[in-house]
Design a protein around this motif. Structure first.
Motif, mmCIF file in Angstrom:
data_model
loop_
_atom_site.group_PDB
_atom_site.id
_atom_site.type_symbol
_atom_site.label_atom_id
_atom_site.label_comp_id
_atom_site.label_asym_id
_atom_site.label_seq_id
_atom_site.Cartn_x
_atom_site.Cartn_y
_atom_site.Cartn_z
ATOM 1 N N ARG A 140 0.365 -1.215 0.010
ATOM 2 C CA ARG A 140 0.123 -0.272 0.054
ATOM 3 C C ARG A 140 0.602 1.136 -0.325
ATOM 4 N NH1 ARG A 140 -5.008 -1.913 1.199
ATOM 5 N NH2 ARG A 140 -5.240 -3.601 1.867
ATOM 6 N N GLY A 141 -0.196 2.351 -0.237
ATOM 7 C CA GLY A 141 1.223 3.407 -0.484
ATOM 8 C C GLY A 141 0.455 4.523 0.686
ATOM 9 N N GLY A 142 0.897 5.597 0.682
ATOM 10 C CA GLY A 142 0.900 6.363 2.132
ATOM 11 C C GLY A 142 -0.547 6.475 2.154
ATOM 12 N N ASP A 143 -1.372 6.336 1.382
ATOM 13 C CA ASP A 143 -2.912 6.621 1.453
ATOM 14 C C ASP A 143 -3.484 5.894 2.094
ATOM 15 O OD1 ASP A 143 -2.885 5.415 -0.505
ATOM 16 O OD2 ASP A 143 -4.097 7.725 -1.622
ATOM 17 N N ILE A 202 5.511 -18.553 2.173
ATOM 18 C CA ILE A 202 4.025 -17.290 1.945
ATOM 19 C C ILE A 202 3.855 -16.325 3.056
ATOM 20 C CG2 ILE A 202 1.611 -16.910 2.511
ATOM 21 C CD1 ILE A 202 1.272 -19.825 1.053
ATOM 22 N N PRO A 203 4.534 -16.417 4.218
ATOM 23 C CA PRO A 203 5.358 -15.774 5.470
ATOM 24 C C PRO A 203 5.920 -14.756 4.761
ATOM 25 C CG PRO A 203 5.201 -17.469 6.627
ATOM 26 C CD PRO A 203 4.646 -17.368 4.743
ATOM 27 N N MET A 204 7.023 -15.102 3.832
ATOM 28 C CA MET A 204 7.996 -14.035 3.584
ATOM 29 C C MET A 204 7.786 -13.097 2.287
ATOM 30 S SD MET A 204 11.499 -15.495 2.187
ATOM 31 C CE MET A 204 12.082 -16.662 2.996
ATOM 32 N N VAL A 205 6.268 -13.731 1.606
ATOM 33 C CA VAL A 205 6.207 -12.750 1.045
ATOM 34 C C VAL A 205 4.912 -11.574 1.755
ATOM 35 C CG1 VAL A 205 4.872 -12.674 -1.591
ATOM 36 C CG2 VAL A 205 6.067 -14.330 -1.381
ATOM 37 N N GLN A 265 4.378 -5.969 3.435
ATOM 38 C CA GLN A 265 4.697 -5.345 5.309
ATOM 39 C C GLN A 265 5.565 -4.111 4.786
ATOM 40 O OE1 GLN A 265 4.283 -7.992 7.931
ATOM 41 N NE2 GLN A 265 2.279 -8.793 7.306
ATOM 42 N N THR A 266 6.694 -4.210 4.622
ATOM 43 C CA THR A 266 8.290 -3.945 4.654
ATOM 44 C C THR A 266 7.796 -2.699 3.121
ATOM 45 O OG1 THR A 266 8.696 -5.572 5.269
ATOM 46 C CG2 THR A 266 10.045 -4.135 4.753
ATOM 47 N N LEU A 267 7.112 -2.924 1.896
ATOM 48 C CA LEU A 267 6.960 -2.346 0.770
ATOM 49 C C LEU A 267 6.543 -1.232 1.452
ATOM 50 C CD1 LEU A 267 7.765 -4.424 -2.213
ATOM 51 C CD2 LEU A 267 8.985 -2.627 -1.744
#
Length: 347
Positions: A308-311, A332-335, A340-342
């Motif tokens: 997701r983006g900032g909004d 799956i948890p790695m993806v 989440q990090t992105l």
């Protein structure tokens, strides 16, 4: 044949099924009853295990390759396992650090996304993929460089310093003066706008007949905006890294499948359309084998999660492509963690 939900299998069948799937995902090889009987978690004879495996085969959960007496999960069986039995393992501290380090080293967003894809590919031993968010770059300058009597190079410079060129077919009789006039007009009128905004402004001015352009220059402006706008809409904004991971020792026995998969990876527009199916997901979405047409021939799986983006709106998808026998519980948890990090990066 319709498959029974996992809750309808008895304890013995569930245990045997789980052990067959986990062993197959670990080795990529069909699993025999004697192998299962040697596992400490079961107190069953090979004959009893063979009977259970036969029942699971009749339910469509296992299959017996003609070259082996062992059995392996079908795509239906893998889906049942992933949805109802798998115990996911959270990424290790080292894996989290590797993903975060790769992303933090990137400068521009595209570089960070490429780094995240490469890190995910290396950790999962699959091909990493990421859909880059559709960003409407702000325009700074346009130019037209004549190539011959009928073509010119249309040059677009963005405010971020990016430069892109496209060959443009010219209307008949266009002079160098008209090229210069059109470029000056576009740079003066559309600087600071997106392509979409520039197109809307041009259409409004044409409707009100407010453009200070002659016919040739006016046609150039319209064609220039049209070619850039069409290109932006049709371009598959997709990064693929780590295709070499798909050619491992196990794959050497199935080179035709690998060849087919590598060909499919070349069709980035098709992959982008597939990944769009994960845009509305709240977490990682799994496509196994023939569940999607694109990878039905190569028998591959896709694990993808939105970021997701900032909004807070979904702006892209990150994931991996690999064989159906990949380690779902680990990948799956790695993806999910990479997505989440992105998302944190985009804020």
């Amino acid at each position: 044949m319709a498959t029974s939900p996992i809750s309808e299998l008895n304890d013995r069948a569930r245990d045997v099924f789980r052990l067959v799937v986990e062993s197959y995902l670990g080795t990529g090889l069909p699993v025999g009853s004697r192998t299962i009987s040697r596992m400490n978690s079961l107190s069953l004879s090979p004959a009893s295990i063979r009977n259970v495996m036969q029942d699971l085969e009749e339910l469509g959960l296992l299959a017996a390759p003609h070259t082996s007496a062992g059995r392996m999960p079908t795509e239906t069986g893998l889906r049942l396992f992933v949805d109802g039995m798998m115990q996911a393992a959270e990424p290790s501290v080292e894996e989290r650090r590797a993903i975060e380090a790769g992303i933090s080293e990137g400068g521009r967003i595209e570089e960070a996304l490429s780094a995240a894809t490469a890190a995910l590919s290396g950790l999962s031993a699959c091909a990493g993929i990421v859909m880059v968010p559709q960003r409407e770059a702000l325009l700074r300058q346009f130019g037209f460089v004549p190539l011959n009597d009928r073509q010119a190079l249309a040059v677009l410079v963005g405010q971020d310093g990016s430069v892109e060129n496209r060959v443009l077919d010219l209307p008949e009789g266009v002079s160098p003066i008209a090229l210069s006039e059109a470029a000056n007009y576009m740079s003066a009128r559309f600087a600071g706008l997106t392509l979409r905004q520039a197109g809307e402004q041009l259409r409004g001015e044409l409707e009100r007949d407010q453009t200070a352009l002659n016919g040739a220059a006016r046609a150039l402006v319209e064609r220039g905006l049209a070619i850039w706008s069409a290109d932006a809409q049709q371009r598959p904004v997709l990064i693929v890294r780590g295709q070499a991971n798909l050619i491992d020792a196990a794959a050497a026995e199935d080179l035709e499948r690998v060849r087919q998969l590598l060909e499919e990876l070349e069709g980035k527009q098709e992959i982008a359309r597939l990944l769009e199916g994960a845009l509305g997901a709240s977490a990682a979405k799994i496509f196994i084998g023939s569940e999607n047409k694109l990878f039905s021939l190569s028998g591959s799986s896709v694990i993808a999660a939105p970021y997701r983006g900032g909004d807070g709106r979904v702006v892209g998808v990150v994931g991996v492509i690999g064989p159906t026998r990949l380690n779902y519980a680990r990948v799956i948890p790695m993806v999910d963690f990479t997505a989440q990090t992105l998302s944190r990066l985009m804020r």
